[in-house]
Design a protein around this motif. Structure first.
Motif, mmCIF file in Angstrom:
data_model
loop_
_atom_site.group_PDB
_atom_site.id
_atom_site.type_symbol
_atom_site.label_atom_id
_atom_site.label_comp_id
_atom_site.label_asym_id
_atom_site.label_seq_id
_atom_site.Cartn_x
_atom_site.Cartn_y
_atom_site.Cartn_z
ATOM 1 N N THR A 86 46.729 26.057 48.967
ATOM 2 C CA THR A 86 45.552 25.383 49.526
ATOM 3 C C THR A 86 45.975 24.251 50.451
ATOM 4 O O THR A 86 45.458 24.120 51.569
ATOM 5 C CB THR A 86 44.649 24.849 48.393
ATOM 6 N N SER A 87 46.946 23.448 50.019
ATOM 7 C CA SER A 87 47.400 22.328 50.851
ATOM 8 C C SER A 87 48.174 22.787 52.078
ATOM 9 O O SER A 87 48.396 22.002 53.003
ATOM 10 C CB SER A 87 48.252 21.364 50.021
ATOM 11 N N SER A 88 48.563 24.068 52.114
ATOM 12 C CA SER A 88 49.286 24.632 53.255
ATOM 13 C C SER A 88 48.382 25.451 54.175
ATOM 14 O O SER A 88 48.869 26.168 55.046
ATOM 15 C CB SER A 88 50.445 25.503 52.751
ATOM 16 N N GLY A 89 47.066 25.355 53.961
ATOM 17 C CA GLY A 89 46.130 26.002 54.869
ATOM 18 C C GLY A 89 45.633 27.374 54.455
ATOM 19 O O GLY A 89 44.944 28.044 55.226
ATOM 20 N N TYR A 90 45.955 27.821 53.257
ATOM 21 C CA TYR A 90 45.456 29.109 52.775
ATOM 22 C C TYR A 90 44.042 28.919 52.236
ATOM 23 O O TYR A 90 43.699 27.868 51.720
ATOM 24 C CB TYR A 90 46.384 29.677 51.688
ATOM 25 N N ARG A 91 43.242 29.975 52.392
ATOM 26 C CA ARG A 91 41.862 29.921 51.918
ATOM 27 C C ARG A 91 41.593 31.178 51.083
ATOM 28 O O ARG A 91 42.321 32.167 51.192
ATOM 29 C CB ARG A 91 40.894 29.811 53.088
ATOM 30 N N PRO A 92 40.539 31.146 50.268
ATOM 31 C CA PRO A 92 40.233 32.326 49.445
ATOM 32 C C PRO A 92 40.008 33.561 50.313
ATOM 33 O O PRO A 92 39.420 33.478 51.397
ATOM 34 C CB PRO A 92 38.949 31.932 48.713
ATOM 35 N N LEU A 93 40.474 34.682 49.837
ATOM 36 C CA LEU A 93 40.306 35.968 50.513
ATOM 37 C C LEU A 93 39.319 36.802 49.707
ATOM 38 O O LEU A 93 39.561 37.098 48.536
ATOM 39 C CB LEU A 93 41.640 36.699 50.630
ATOM 40 N N VAL A 94 38.204 37.122 50.346
ATOM 41 C CA VAL A 94 37.176 37.930 49.710
ATOM 42 C C VAL A 94 36.829 39.056 50.671
ATOM 43 O O VAL A 94 36.596 38.794 51.854
ATOM 44 C CB VAL A 94 35.921 37.078 49.406
ATOM 45 N N PRO A 95 36.797 40.303 50.231
ATOM 46 C CA PRO A 95 37.087 40.702 48.861
ATOM 47 C C PRO A 95 38.570 40.606 48.568
ATOM 48 O O PRO A 95 39.396 40.591 49.480
ATOM 49 C CB PRO A 95 36.609 42.150 48.805
ATOM 50 N N LYS A 96 38.890 40.569 47.279
ATOM 51 C CA LYS A 96 40.280 40.491 46.856
ATOM 52 C C LYS A 96 41.006 41.802 47.168
ATOM 53 O O LYS A 96 40.361 42.837 47.379
ATOM 54 C CB LYS A 96 40.360 40.187 45.359
ATOM 55 N N PHE A 97 42.311 41.747 47.211
ATOM 56 C CA PHE A 97 43.108 42.932 47.494
ATOM 57 C C PHE A 97 44.074 43.172 46.338
ATOM 58 O O PHE A 97 44.239 42.348 45.451
ATOM 59 C CB PHE A 97 43.904 42.756 48.804
ATOM 60 N N GLY A 98 44.721 44.301 46.386
ATOM 61 C CA GLY A 98 45.870 44.558 45.547
ATOM 62 C C GLY A 98 45.608 45.105 44.165
ATOM 63 O O GLY A 98 44.483 45.388 43.761
ATOM 64 N N LEU A 99 46.689 45.234 43.453
ATOM 65 C CA LEU A 99 46.714 45.842 42.132
ATOM 66 C C LEU A 99 45.796 45.120 41.154
ATOM 67 O O LEU A 99 45.197 45.739 40.292
ATOM 68 C CB LEU A 99 48.162 45.829 41.622
ATOM 69 N N TYR A 100 45.680 43.805 41.283
ATOM 70 C CA TYR A 100 44.898 43.016 40.329
ATOM 71 C C TYR A 100 43.544 42.581 40.882
ATOM 72 O O TYR A 100 42.915 41.672 40.350
ATOM 73 C CB TYR A 100 45.709 41.789 39.900
#
Length: 176
Positions: A143-157
């Protein structure tokens, strides 16, 4: 520059990397009750489709992290359920880990910068990652490095309640 904050490239099958992967898997067992079952292969972290970094000090390797692309066809097949929901040109951050003795010294940020710069230099448009609610330190770093939530989620989980997916757009022009 501090040797600890100077990432170098490594291979997924390097003995120091294998040792740290075992450690991070044990961390997942403690926090979530089981290891990460996402399949990883050495060739996924070799240029031009990915890259893995390690940082170390006089006592040995203290941290690792890398990225891999999920472009359909580069291996002759799609990437299966772990790539579900990703866009062409995405790179996924995997196996970010810093050993306890090196935490709080900027290792994770140095690794993240190396990952971002190398993925951008390879022409990747965004970095995506999957972490979990029981890893608040990781969520804080991203979060402090500029990442934001990704919706919809991806991947195995992607269907797991504890899963947190994040994304950051990369500047591919002028990457260094």
């Amino acid at each position: 520059m501090d040797e600890l904050l100077t990432p170098r490239t490594a291979r997924l099958d390097d003995p120091h990397v294998v040792e740290m992967i075992d450690e991070v898997q044990q961390e997942y067992v403690r926090r979530y009750g089981g290891p990460d079952s996402t399949p990883l292969r050495v060739e996924e972290f070799l240029p031009p489709v990915g890259l893995l970094f390690v940082v170390g000090d006089a006592e040995g390797a203290v941290g690792m992290g890398g990225w891999r692309g999920h472009d359909v066809g580069w291996r002759g097949h799609d990437d299966g359920p772990e790539a579900a929901g990703l866009l062409p040109g995405d790179a996924e951050i995997k196996r970010m880990y810093v050993r306890p003795r090196a935490r709080g010294r900027g290792v994770a940020r140095a690794l993240l910068r190396a990952i971002e710069h190398s993925a951008a230099a390879a022409g990747r448009g965004r970095l995506v990652l999957e972490t979990g609610l029981r890893q608040p330190e990781a969520i804080g770093l991203y979060t402090s490095s500029g990442y934001r939530p990704l919706v919809p989620k991806f991947g195995l989980y992607r269907h797991e309640e504890q899963s947190v997916c994040m994304v950051k757009n990369l500047e591919t022009s002028g990457a260094s």
